[in-house]
Design a protein around this motif. Structure first.
Motif, short mmCIF file in Angstrom:
data_model
loop_
_atom_site.label_atom_id
_atom_site.label_comp_id
_atom_site.label_asym_id
_atom_site.label_seq_id
_atom_site.Cartn_x
_atom_site.Cartn_y
_atom_site.Cartn_z
N ALA A 18 50.21 -70.87 -31.86
CA ALA A 18 49.84 -70.25 -30.60
C ALA A 18 49.40 -71.29 -29.58
O ALA A 18 48.79 -72.30 -29.94
N VAL A 19 49.72 -71.05 -28.32
CA VAL A 19 49.17 -71.84 -27.22
C VAL A 19 47.83 -71.21 -26.83
O VAL A 19 47.76 -70.00 -26.59
N VAL A 20 46.77 -72.02 -26.79
CA VAL A 20 45.42 -71.50 -26.54
C VAL A 20 44.87 -72.11 -25.25
O VAL A 20 44.60 -73.32 -25.19
N VAL A 48 47.96 -74.97 -30.41
CA VAL A 48 48.33 -75.89 -29.32
C VAL A 48 47.38 -75.62 -28.15
O VAL A 48 47.65 -74.76 -27.30
N PRO A 49 46.22 -76.31 -28.09
CA PRO A 49 45.29 -76.08 -26.99
C PRO A 49 45.83 -76.67 -25.69
O PRO A 49 46.45 -77.74 -25.68
N GLY A 60 40.57 -68.84 -23.89
CA GLY A 60 41.26 -67.67 -23.35
C GLY A 60 42.20 -67.01 -24.34
O GLY A 60 42.23 -67.32 -25.53
N GLU A 61 42.98 -66.09 -23.80
CA GLU A 61 43.91 -65.29 -24.60
C GLU A 61 45.08 -66.16 -25.07
O GLU A 61 45.78 -66.78 -24.27
N PRO A 62 45.32 -66.23 -26.39
CA PRO A 62 46.41 -67.07 -26.90
C PRO A 62 47.78 -66.51 -26.52
O PRO A 62 47.94 -65.30 -26.27
N TYR A 63 48.76 -67.40 -26.51
CA TYR A 63 50.13 -67.00 -26.18
C TYR A 63 51.05 -67.44 -27.31
O TYR A 63 51.01 -68.59 -27.75
N ARG A 100 48.78 -68.07 -15.44
CA ARG A 100 47.88 -66.93 -15.20
C ARG A 100 46.74 -66.93 -16.22
O ARG A 100 45.56 -66.74 -15.86
N ARG A 101 47.06 -67.17 -17.48
CA ARG A 101 46.03 -67.12 -18.52
C ARG A 101 45.04 -68.28 -18.37
O ARG A 101 43.85 -68.10 -18.65
N LEU A 102 45.51 -69.43 -17.95
CA LEU A 102 44.59 -70.54 -17.72
C LEU A 102 43.65 -70.25 -16.56
O LEU A 102 42.44 -70.54 -16.64
#
Length: 243
Positions: free
Chosen positions: A171-173, A67-68, A205-208, A228-230
């Protein structure tokens, strides 16, 4: 566009009472082809470098789809990146507003061969949820979501992407880009448009990985973590641009 479910619907009107008339559709078609031409000039002349592509490709190989997410500010080149041939294993898709405002972006996405599900960045309706689940789990499509779109507030993560990841187990990317020279439009999102031949850096970035079940408080914390990750992903792109 693949699949038989979740075909993009054409709403008759929005809250503003605007209708999707033949004249409006004709104007949208002209705008879409003009927009695609401009986008191709910007994309094909850009001096592109990718940061973290191997991370995205590894996730696609492992999970089949992801899920980008990227801010609405980065929609232009990040969406073109999603539809490029630079990502091994990627089947691009987009979740686009079901309103009349979403019709032109839907047409543009379909022009690039992307799958479209009409839904929102908040908790989506039953039909959109079914369409997203089918696209991801059964067809291996990665539905990109702009979590602060289409009207903001800017840089505020709505829960739609997290919910999509929950129901699909993907994963959310986070994805972001930095470009120079570029122009920031005076819109609510400060939309970024690179100039032709700009240096362009796209970062993954770091996937969630959200848990299957979350309380309201946990959902808020997850939204803040993805914000934060974005932001961190954008900083990675900025640092790559400065090198």
């Amino acid at each position: 566009m693949s699949g038989e479910t979740a075909q993009p619907t054409r709403p008759a009107r929005t809250k503003s009472q605007r209708r999707l008339t033949p004249a409006r559709m004709f104007a949208y078609r002209l705008a879409v082809y003009l927009g695609a031409f401009i986008l191709e000039v910007l994309w094909r002349t850009s001096r592109l470098k990718l940061v973290g592509l191997e991370r995205l490709e590894a996730l696609l190989k492992e999970q089949g789809a992801v899920v980008p997410v990227f801010w609405h500010q980065h929609l232009l080149m990040a969406a073109r990146f999603m539809c490029s041939n630079r990502i091994e294993g990627m089947k691009p898709g987009f979740m686009i507003s079901p309103s009349v405002d979403g019709q032109a972006p839907t047409m543009l996405a379909e022009l690039y061969g992307a799958h479209v599900v009409r839904g929102s960045g908040s908790y989506t309706g039953v039909r959109a949820v079914r369409g997203v689940y089918t696209a991801i789990v059964k067809e291996g499509i990665s539905p990109t979501i702009t979590p602060d779109g289409p009207r903001g507030p800017r840089f505020k993560m709505k829960p739609g992407a997290i919910f999509t990841a929950q129901i699909s187990g993907k994963a959310v990317v986070p994805i972001a880009y930095a470009a120079s020279p570029a122009r920031l439009l005076s819109t609510w999102d400060k939309f970024v448009i690179p100039w032709p031949f700009a240096r362009l850096r796209i970062a993954i970035g770091e996937p969630y990985f959200p848990p299957k079940r979350m309380s309201d408080e946990e959902m808020v914390a997850a939204q803040e973590e993805l914000e934060r990750r974005l932001h961190e992903t954008f900083k990675i792109a900025e640092r790559a641009l400065a090198e």
